[in-house]
Design a protein around this motif. Structure first.
Motif, PDB file in Angstrom:
ATOM      1  N   ALA A  26      12.527 -28.779  23.082  1.00  0.00           N
ATOM      2  CA  ALA A  26      11.767 -30.029  23.160  1.00  0.00           C
ATOM      3  C   ALA A  26      11.883 -30.712  24.521  1.00  0.00           C
ATOM      4  N   ASN A  27      11.910 -29.954  25.590  1.00  0.00           N
ATOM      5  CA  ASN A  27      12.009 -30.511  26.938  1.00  0.00           C
ATOM      6  C   ASN A  27      13.140 -31.521  27.079  1.00  0.00           C
ATOM      7  N   ALA A  28      14.189 -31.344  26.317  1.00  0.00           N
ATOM      8  CA  ALA A  28      15.253 -32.330  26.359  1.00  0.00           C
ATOM      9  C   ALA A  28      16.611 -31.690  26.622  1.00  0.00           C
ATOM     10  N   LYS A  29      16.768 -30.465  26.223  1.00  0.00           N
ATOM     11  CA  LYS A  29      18.074 -29.833  26.390  1.00  0.00           C
ATOM     12  C   LYS A  29      17.908 -28.326  26.469  1.00  0.00           C
ATOM     13  N   ILE A  30      18.902 -27.705  27.062  1.00  0.00           N
ATOM     14  CA  ILE A  30      18.969 -26.248  27.062  1.00  0.00           C
ATOM     15  C   ILE A  30      20.090 -25.876  26.104  1.00  0.00           C
ATOM     16  N   THR A  31      19.761 -25.077  25.106  1.00  0.00           N
ATOM     17  CA  THR A  31      20.807 -24.637  24.187  1.00  0.00           C
ATOM     18  C   THR A  31      21.216 -23.227  24.585  1.00  0.00           C
ATOM     19  N   VAL A  32      22.503 -23.057  24.791  1.00  0.00           N
ATOM     20  CA  VAL A  32      23.030 -21.758  25.206  1.00  0.00           C
ATOM     21  C   VAL A  32      23.853 -21.189  24.055  1.00  0.00           C
ATOM     22  N   TYR A  33      23.563 -19.957  23.675  1.00  0.00           N
ATOM     23  CA  TYR A  33      24.311 -19.317  22.601  1.00  0.00           C
ATOM     24  C   TYR A  33      25.107 -18.164  23.179  1.00  0.00           C
ATOM     25  N   GLU A  34      26.182 -17.833  22.489  1.00  0.00           N
ATOM     26  CA  GLU A  34      27.010 -16.725  22.920  1.00  0.00           C
ATOM     27  C   GLU A  34      26.703 -15.503  22.059  1.00  0.00           C
ATOM     28  N   ALA A  35      26.682 -14.362  22.676  1.00  0.00           N
ATOM     29  CA  ALA A  35      26.543 -13.124  21.906  1.00  0.00           C
ATOM     30  C   ALA A  35      27.864 -12.389  22.015  1.00  0.00           C
TER      31      ALA A  35
ATOM     32  N   SER B 126      24.774 -28.487  23.161  1.00  0.00           N
ATOM     33  CA  SER B 126      23.722 -28.118  24.101  1.00  0.00           C
ATOM     34  C   SER B 126      23.963 -28.814  25.435  1.00  0.00           C
ATOM     35  N   ILE B 127      23.180 -28.363  26.447  1.00  0.00           N
ATOM     36  CA  ILE B 127      23.233 -29.035  27.739  1.00  0.00           C
ATOM     37  C   ILE B 127      22.080 -30.029  27.738  1.00  0.00           C
ATOM     38  N   ASN B 128      22.399 -31.310  27.736  1.00  0.00           N
ATOM     39  CA  ASN B 128      21.336 -32.308  27.681  1.00  0.00           C
ATOM     40  C   ASN B 128      20.737 -32.514  29.058  1.00  0.00           C
ATOM     41  N   LEU B 129      19.437 -32.251  29.179  1.00  0.00           N
ATOM     42  CA  LEU B 129      18.737 -32.418  30.445  1.00  0.00           C
ATOM     43  C   LEU B 129      17.378 -33.017  30.134  1.00  0.00           C
TER      44      LEU B 129
ATOM     45  N   THR C   6      11.853 -28.597  32.128  1.00  0.00           N
ATOM     46  CA  THR C   6      10.676 -27.809  31.753  1.00  0.00           C
ATOM     47  C   THR C   6      10.886 -26.323  32.000  1.00  0.00           C
ATOM     48  N   GLU C   7      11.746 -25.966  32.936  1.00  0.00           N
ATOM     49  CA  GLU C   7      11.887 -24.564  33.300  1.00  0.00           C
ATOM     50  C   GLU C   7      13.347 -24.221  33.487  1.00  0.00           C
ATOM     51  N   PHE C   8      13.731 -23.000  33.116  1.00  0.00           N
ATOM     52  CA  PHE C   8      15.059 -22.525  33.474  1.00  0.00           C
ATOM     53  C   PHE C   8      15.024 -21.011  33.509  1.00  0.00           C
ATOM     54  N   ASP C   9      15.996 -20.449  34.176  1.00  0.00           N
ATOM     55  CA  ASP C   9      16.134 -18.990  34.141  1.00  0.00           C
ATOM     56  C   ASP C   9      17.564 -18.619  34.512  1.00  0.00           C
ATOM     57  N   TRP C  10      17.959 -17.416  34.091  1.00  0.00           N
ATOM     58  CA  TRP C  10      19.285 -16.902  34.407  1.00  0.00           C
ATOM     59  C   TRP C  10      19.252 -16.164  35.730  1.00  0.00           C
TER      60      TRP C  10
ATOM     61  N   ALA D  67      19.420 -21.555  36.559  1.00  0.00           N
ATOM     62  CA  ALA D  67      18.645 -22.433  37.433  1.00  0.00           C
ATOM     63  C   ALA D  67      17.704 -23.220  36.540  1.00  0.00           C
ATOM     64  N   TYR D  68      17.561 -24.504  36.799  1.00  0.00           N
ATOM     65  CA  TYR D  68      16.622 -25.267  35.988  1.00  0.00           C
ATOM     66  C   TYR D  68      15.875 -26.291  36.819  1.00  0.00           C
ATOM     67  N   PHE D  69      14.797 -26.797  36.254  1.00  0.00           N
ATOM     68  CA  PHE D  69      13.938 -27.741  36.958  1.00  0.00           C
ATOM     69  C   PHE D  69      13.631 -28.906  36.034  1.00  0.00           C
ATOM     70  N   VAL D  70      13.840 -30.119  36.546  1.00  0.00           N
ATOM     71  CA  VAL D  70      13.474 -31.327  35.805  1.00  0.00           C
ATOM     72  C   VAL D  70      12.446 -32.063  36.655  1.00  0.00           C
TER      73      VAL D  70
END
Lengths: 329, 796
Positions: free
Chosen positions: B333-342, B352-355, B359-363, B421-424
């Motif tokens: 929801a353009n509000a946070k990045i949720t990172v899960y562990e495998a 989650s990482i609240n941001l 709108t965009e992120f990548d590893w 990397a992310y973009f706000v």
């Protein structure tokens, strides 16, 4: 190779044919025109005026004294080749689709009418006399090709008083001209048969179809060779002296306006007759090629297209030197 | 025996003998019909653990407090519903409780409610309640202390040979495979250089939707109404099935361990304990599944956000995986990045990482540095091999120098292994857009940059992780003029220096050179307006597009150029070593082209600019290092051609006149809709698919020089996909050795090629001879037949 472009018709070209000597080129079009041009230069030599509808088919007798034409004005006419005078008119009740002199003597002609205006497709064999006044009104024979074969779009004489027809549903049929009996018929193509041209020695012929293929068949209707392209084929011709086949066609005329000249593939395409391999393409037309004719000596060929133009191609010396295979003539 | 099956009764049965009759008849149907359900008399009773230990005196007080607390949750306890065992364990044999209590609730529903809401109830600071059903206590107590796997999960299924998943890599000619989907048929083909592709497998109805390769090429996935099928090994057997009704999209993790699937249909409800479906009751209504590829087990399912369901707009891939599959993440929801562990599938650090606004992120792609140990081992080997050959001091010196140079060229990781990397985007007028790199799992921001009026961005990591580029769409302060800036961070340099390039034009395509320091950009001079919408602009108009190639230069120290003679010699000698800050430079632009996309060779150096779809299939092949080769050739020729002259103090070398970027071919595959390099960078496949064009569907194969190798028309072509290859197993040193001695390696293949082409020639000659013979036979027979007819006629 620089083709000679002849703006021959204001509407699509329906048929081009060389005379036996190869000095003249006859052309017919949907604009009711029937004309003759010099095959060497493309110069307009004369017109055969009189038809009031699409001229579908033409033929020239071996000594180039007479021509015969088939028209949608429901007539077939016999012309004096040198003067353009009408010698005789056969009037039918339906458009005439195909005409042909019988090979060799040209003392008979085949006239095939369309299945139109409530009339069935009909084959008429008429007698031709030296003196036009002697031509009897009564035909030698009339027969109706069986309706299940669908109407014949093209009809040509085979050897030994036989007639070969190409039908709308892709069938090729063979008839005895004198008795009107069906000798053979076979479904060869998946679409309209568009052209049928015999080899000089009458041992085989090439037929083309809207199903994107052209085939060489023997007299018993066995398929000997098949040539396939990505577009409907409107005409196919065999080269004398060289083992080559030229096919012409392109995107259906109905779809031409929505496709570019390149996408339409309005090209004449050369196949090796025996190996079936394509080795040359000639571009130039900007609409589908409707008819292809090869000079009796094989030195040039002409294509007529939907746009109304003829392109006379005098083949380069390189073409005659070219051998795809050491066994080539 | 089936109930009421009298046909099988023994013939000599004595009907008067009840015992014999009972033994012969099966009453199981009657027993089932009249079975009395076992009543659980303890269904209102829970055992509550973690209760304060009290003595007799405080007992009733405790009960009343518990009763009160439970009543707050709406849970009622029977009048005398408490039973707390006591034992004489206190001082002087005082009766003390044991820390647990049996509570009898008013109704079973009350017990259920308590179990649901009061589990882990914090009674006070020191006491947390654990609630268990009375019956469960017995059950759990009965669990043996020793783990008996056989009893618990049953015997392991017998081992089934699954075959070799990398069979195709063993091809003698090192050919690549293509999966082609046309009409209703999927074909697996060997791509051949000089002849039409060769069919390996061809199956009708192999897929109902489409096919996809796993990232290393081990598996081919087919999409069906009921789920995904996975195929592999030499025979392309079906290995696994993933049951996901209505599945639409799939995505493999980078190392092929996990598979993510999406279906627009929510997973249907299943009863607890129902094992007919791979998911349990907790997955009902979920849309996304993560599977374990090898076992086919569902690891976790995810729900979509309400907005995603409402707008039917699900970004795909939904989850982005880190390079080693350790983490996967998505934006919610353009509000946070949720990172899960495998493989645990759990939220990293449970939060989650609240941001807000992201709108965009990548590893970041990452290649671990070569292990210290192996590096040391290699060094020892090198020393051992070089010592006997080059015992002289000079030789040693040379080796040492080379080693130093190698170390300098060696790319070293300065970043942690897991970076996001992310973009706000900009909010309001005072909060500029944020470009940031965040390290995980520490959540530390390692680099950040602010960009004013950045409204949107795309993140492009260099495939080797050397750089990251943010393509930021921006406006000026008034919001009237829009432009694009490319923000490049160099990740192999200290502090990750950033550079920026601005474009007034609209960018239609961007790509990094996979192994180098260059990137290619396609821009158009068209701008969207009333007549042209943005889609048309991006698709491109012939003559309006410009292709650019840029280079990212690293910061370095330039040694003073040694100059021979001339007027500038003195000045040059004075010039000291110069420090170059590095940055982004334009290498070359090609304007007025009819191209809208760019494809780099996977091995770098070669690039194809293509005008796909609307632009009718223009293909322009370039060599970006042509000048380098020319200079090398010149140097090899004795340096005679490289003449150095000094004009007004600046050095001009003749070799510079050789263009660095050379166009290799400008050709066309008319109507091409797609283009792809093979995984080895030897060939380019251009295709015309039925989705964009009704006619002329098929594939053309080109080499790197843009020479057409072969054409394969395919009616109703839907997909043509190169089979990916896993990364090479060769060490860097070995690769270097091969590159150096490429000629001796190539010879072997040249000989094989020559042998094959002559073999092909022989077969072709034979085929042609046959065709000619058949034709001659046919003609002579046909002529004879005609002559015979004529003879008959003349006789008559």
């Amino acid at each position: 190779m620089r083709p000679i472009v002849v703006v021959a018709h204001t509407r699509p070209v329906t048929r081009v044919k060389y005379n036996r000597d190869g000095d003249l080129l006859f052309t017919a079009g949907k604009d009711s025109g029937f004309k003759v041009v010099s095959s060497a230069t493309g110069e307009m030599l004369g017109t055969y005026d009189g038809h009031g509808g699409v001229v579908w088919d033409i033929d020239i007798n071996p000594d180039t004294t007479r021509c015969i034409s088939a028209s949608a004005d429901s007539t077939a006419r016999l012309w004096e080749a040198s003067s353009g005078k009408v010698l005789h008119t056969w009037t039918s009740i339906a458009p005439v689709r195909s005409v042909a002199f019988n090979p060799g003597t040209a003392d008979k002609a085949l006239i095939v009418t369309d299945k139109k205006m409530g009339q069935p497709c009909t084959a008429i064999i008429v007698s031709i006399k030296d003196n036009p006044a002697d031509i009897p009104e009564e035909p030698i024979n009339i027969f109706l090709p069986d309706p299940e074969l669908t109407p014949a779009l093209i009809a040509r004489w085979g050897p030994d008083q036989t007639i070969y027809m190409g039908h709308e549903n892709g069938t090729i049929s063979c008839w005895d001209a004198m008795s009107g009996e069906r000798i053979a018929s076979k479904k060869i193509f998946g679409g309209f048969v568009t052209d049928l041209q015999f080899a000089e020695d009458m041992t085989h012929f090439i037929a083309s179809s809207k199903d994107c293929s052209a085939k060489i068949l023997d007299l018993k209707l066995h398929t000997i060779k098949t040539y396939t392209i990505e577009r409907p084929i409107n005409s196919a011709a065999m080269c004398p002296h060289k083992e080559h086949v030229i096919v012409g066609g392109g995107q259906d005329a109905a779809n031409v306006t929505t496709t570019g000249a390149k996408a339409g593939k309005f090209e004449s395409r050369f196949f090796h007759k025996i190996l079936g391999q394509e080795f040359m393409r000639v571009r130039g037309h900007f609409s589908p090629i409707n008819t292809v004719a090869v000079h009796p000596d094989g030195t040039s060929y002409t294509t007529g297209a939907e746009e109304g133009n003829l392109r006379i191609h005098h083949l380069d010396p390189d073409y005659f030197k070219f051998k795809l295979d050491p066994r080539d003539p | 025996m089936a109930p009421a099956d009298f046909d099988h009764l023994p013939l000599d049965l004595d009907l008067a003998d009840d015992a014999a009759l009972d033994a012969a008849l099966d009453y199981s149907d009657l027993e089932a019909q009249f079975a009395v359900p076992e009543v659980d008399h303890f269904e209102t009773v829970l055992v509550v653990d973690g209760v304060p230990v009290v003595d007799e005196a405080k007992r009733d007080k405790l009960f009343s407090v518990i009763r009160k607390q439970f009543a707050k949750e709406g849970v009622r306890i029977k009048e005398h519903g408490f039973d707390m065992p006591m034992a004489a364990t206190g001082k002087g044999g005082k009766l003390m409780s044991k820390g647990y209590v049996f509570i009898d609730f008013e109704t079973p529903a009350d017990a259920d409610l308590a179990l649901k809401n009061l589990q882990l109830f914090k009674f006070d600071k020191a006491h947390t309640f654990f609630l268990n059903r009375f019956k469960d206590v017995e059950k759990y107590a009965a669990v043996p202390d020793e783990w008996d796997e056989l009893a618990a999960v049953g015997p392991l299924p017998p081992f089934k040979e699954q075959g070799f998943f990398r069979d195709w890599l063993l091809d003698q000619a090192a050919r690549d495979q293509i999966a082609v989907f046309n009409k209703n048929t999927v074909s697996l083909l060997w791509s051949n250089k000089d002849k039409a592709p060769e069919v390996v497998h061809e199956r009708e109805g192999w897929t109902e939707g489409y096919v996809a390769w796993s990232p290393k090429g081990s598996f081919l996935a087919s999409v069906h109404r009921m789920g995904i099928g996975l195929w592999g090994n030499a025979a392309m057997d079906r290995l696994t099935r993933f049951h996901h009704p209505g599945v639409r999209f799939l995505d493999f993790s980078p190392l092929e361990t996990y598979l993510v699937t999406f279906s627009p249909e929510p997973l249907p409800q299943v009863a607890a304990g129902d094992t007919s479906k791979p998911w349990g009751p907790e997955s009902a209504g979920h849309h996304v599944c993560i599977w374990h590829v090898r076992t086919g087990r569902l690891l976790r399912s995810f729900a979509l956000t309400a907005e995603e369901i409402a707008t039917k707009n699900v970004p795909w891939p939904l989850f982005k995986w880190s390079w080693d599959e350790k983490y996967f993440a998505r934006i919610v929801a353009n509000a946070k990045i949720t990172v899960y562990e495998a493989p645990a599938m759990a939220l990293l650090d449970k939060k989650s990482i609240n941001l807000p606004g992201v709108t965009e992120f990548d590893w970041m792609p990452y290649t671990p540095d070569e292990d210290e140990e192996t590096a040391a081992k290699k060094k020892a080997e090198e020393a051992a091999s070089s010592t006997p050959n080059t015992p002289t001091k000079g030789g040693k010196g040379k080796g040492g120098k080379k080693g130093a140079a190698g170390a300098a060229n060696e790319k070293r990781n300065l970043t942690p292994a897991h970076v996001l990397a992310y973009f706000v985007p900009q909010t309001g007028t005072d909060n500029p857009a944020q470009l940031a790199l965040m390290s995980l799992p520490t959540r530390q921001i390692i680099r950040q940059k602010q960009v004013f009026f950045g409204l949107g961005a795309k993140i492009h990591f260099h495939p080797a992780g050397d750089y990251v580029l943010f393509k930021v769409d921006r406006t000026n302060r008034s919001g009237k003029a829009s432009f694009v800036s490319l923000e490049v961070f160099r990740l192999r340099e200290k502090d990750f220096p950033a550079d920026s390039v601005e474009f007034k034009e609209i960018i239609t395509a961007f790509a990094w050179e996979p192994t180098g320091n260059r990137f290619a950009v396609v821009t158009t001079t068209d701008t969207p307006n009333a007549d042209i919408d943005i889609k048309t602009v991006l698709a491109g108009a012939p003559g309006k597009m410009t292709a650019h190639i840029y280079e990212v230069e690293a910061a370095h120290t330039e040694a003073p150029v040694a100059k021979r003679g001339g007027a500038g010699a003195a000045a040059a000698a004075v010039a000291a070593a110069k420090t170059v800050p590095g940055g982004v430079q334009l290498v070359k632009s090609f304007d007025r082209r009819a191209v809208n996309s760019v494809f780099w060779s996977p091995k770098g150096r070669y690039v194809v600019f293509a005008g796909l779809r609307n632009l009718q299939g223009v293909l322009e092949f370039f060599d970006v290092d042509a000048g380098l080769d020319a200079a090398k050739d010149a140097a090899a020729a004795g340096g005679a051609k490289v003449t150095t002259t000094v004009v007004n103090g600046t050095e001009v070398t003749a070799s510079k006149s050789v263009e660095r970027v050379a166009q290799l071919a400008n050709t066309e595959h008319h109507g091409a809709t797609d283009l792809a390099w093979d995984p080895t960078g030897r060939y380019v496949l251009s295709t015309v698919s039925m989705w964009a064009k009704g006619a002329d569907n098929g594939m053309y194969l080109w080499d790197v020089r843009g020479t057409l190798l072969n054409k394969s028309p395919r009616e109703a072509l839907k997909q043509a996909l190169w089979r990916p290859r896993p990364p090479t197993l060769l060490s860097k040193a070995k690769l270097k050795h091969i590159r150096k001695n490429i000629k001796s390696y190539a010879r072997e293949f040249e000989i094989a090629d020559a042998a094959e082409s002559s073999e092909l020639g022989a077969a072709e000659v034979e085929r042609r001879r046959g065709l000619f013979n058949d034709w001659i036979k046919f003609r002579s027979q046909a002529l004879l037949a005609i002559e015979a007819v004529e003879e008959v006629e003349t006789v008559m």
